[in-house]
Write an enzyme that holds these catalytic residues in place. Structure first.
Site, mmCIF file in Angstrom:
data_model
loop_
_atom_site.group_PDB
_atom_site.id
_atom_site.type_symbol
_atom_site.label_atom_id
_atom_site.label_comp_id
_atom_site.label_asym_id
_atom_site.label_seq_id
_atom_site.Cartn_x
_atom_site.Cartn_y
_atom_site.Cartn_z
ATOM 1 C CG ASN A 19 35.954 40.169 46.819
ATOM 2 O OD1 ASN A 19 34.737 40.116 46.724
ATOM 3 N ND2 ASN A 19 36.657 41.188 46.351
ATOM 4 C CG HIS A 114 39.337 44.953 36.826
ATOM 5 N ND1 HIS A 114 40.598 45.303 37.263
ATOM 6 C CD2 HIS A 114 38.906 45.984 36.059
ATOM 7 C CE1 HIS A 114 40.910 46.494 36.775
ATOM 8 N NE2 HIS A 114 39.903 46.926 36.046
#
Length: 221
Positions: A19, A114
């Site tokens: 990410n 998440h």
């Protein structure tokens, strides 16, 4: 209203930093009006540190095992972060439970991602738990960080179907593809001044987002 200078961002990692790479790519391509001013890892020799170094971003290690308590580590981490004067702190696979004092210090300017459709499946091993429960869909959520673990107001969610024959690994890979799309988008909205947290809720363009945030798959604003 967007600001005139790139948003100063510090990214916290514990592992491969995929990410982080999506954010670096967005910055390089001019899609994200941000400047990643530092990457900090609580673990040495992880791929994410190499990604930062290759992009010319300061890459620091703060080993949590060298501190006698969670509070002591968070105090040191906070001091390290604040040296870079960030306007946003991004948790990108940062595998630490943060103390309430730390999260309150960055309230309204810290994101986490998440791998579940929060509020479902908070905590670890989400992909296997989704399979064990026989769910038909899975996904990922970007949310503001609050003292409650994985409990801050959601900003954006992306969903993926659970396919016959899926394993935790195949499901994780499909979810991760969505992560690399929605995390830069959330950061972009924040940098543009469109996204904020107020009174415990996420607001996009001054409108409260729903309990699951903005749902990908509808027309992108």
């Amino acid at each position: 209203m967007s600001q005139t200078h790139p948003l100063r961002v510090v990214v916290l990692i514990s592992g491969s930093g995929s990410n982080l790479q999506a954010l670096i790519d967005g910055q390089k391509q001019g899609e994200l009006p941000v400047e990643i001013v530092a990457v900090i890892s609580n673990r040495a020799a992880v791929r994410g540190l190499q990604r930062a170094e290759q992009a010319g971003i300061p890459a620091l290690i703060l080993d949590h095992t060298q501190y006698e308590s969670r509070e002591a580590f968070d105090e040191a981490l906070q001091a390290q972060i604040d040296e870079y004067r960030p306007e946003l702190v991004v948790l990108a696979g940062f595998m630490r439970i943060l103390t309430p004092g730390f999260t309150r210090h960055y309230e309204g300017r810290m994101f986490n991602i998440h791998p579940s459709l929060l509020p479902k499946y908070q905590g670890l091993h989400t992909h296997q738990r989704v399979l064990d429960a026989g769910e038909s869909e899975h996904g990922v959520t970007v949310h503001f960080v609050t003292p409650e673990l994985d409990g801050g107001p959601p900003v954006i969610q992306a969903r993926v179907p659970v396919l016959e024959g899926d394993t935790a690994e195949t499901l994780a890979a499909r979810v991760q593809q969505q992560e690399h799309s929605i995390y830069p988008l959330a950061v972009k909205w924040f940098a543009q001044g469109r996204l904020q947290m107020k009174s415990g809720k996420a607001l996009l363009d001054n409108e409260p987002l729903g309990p699951q945030g903005y749902l990908m798959g509808t027309t992108q604003p």
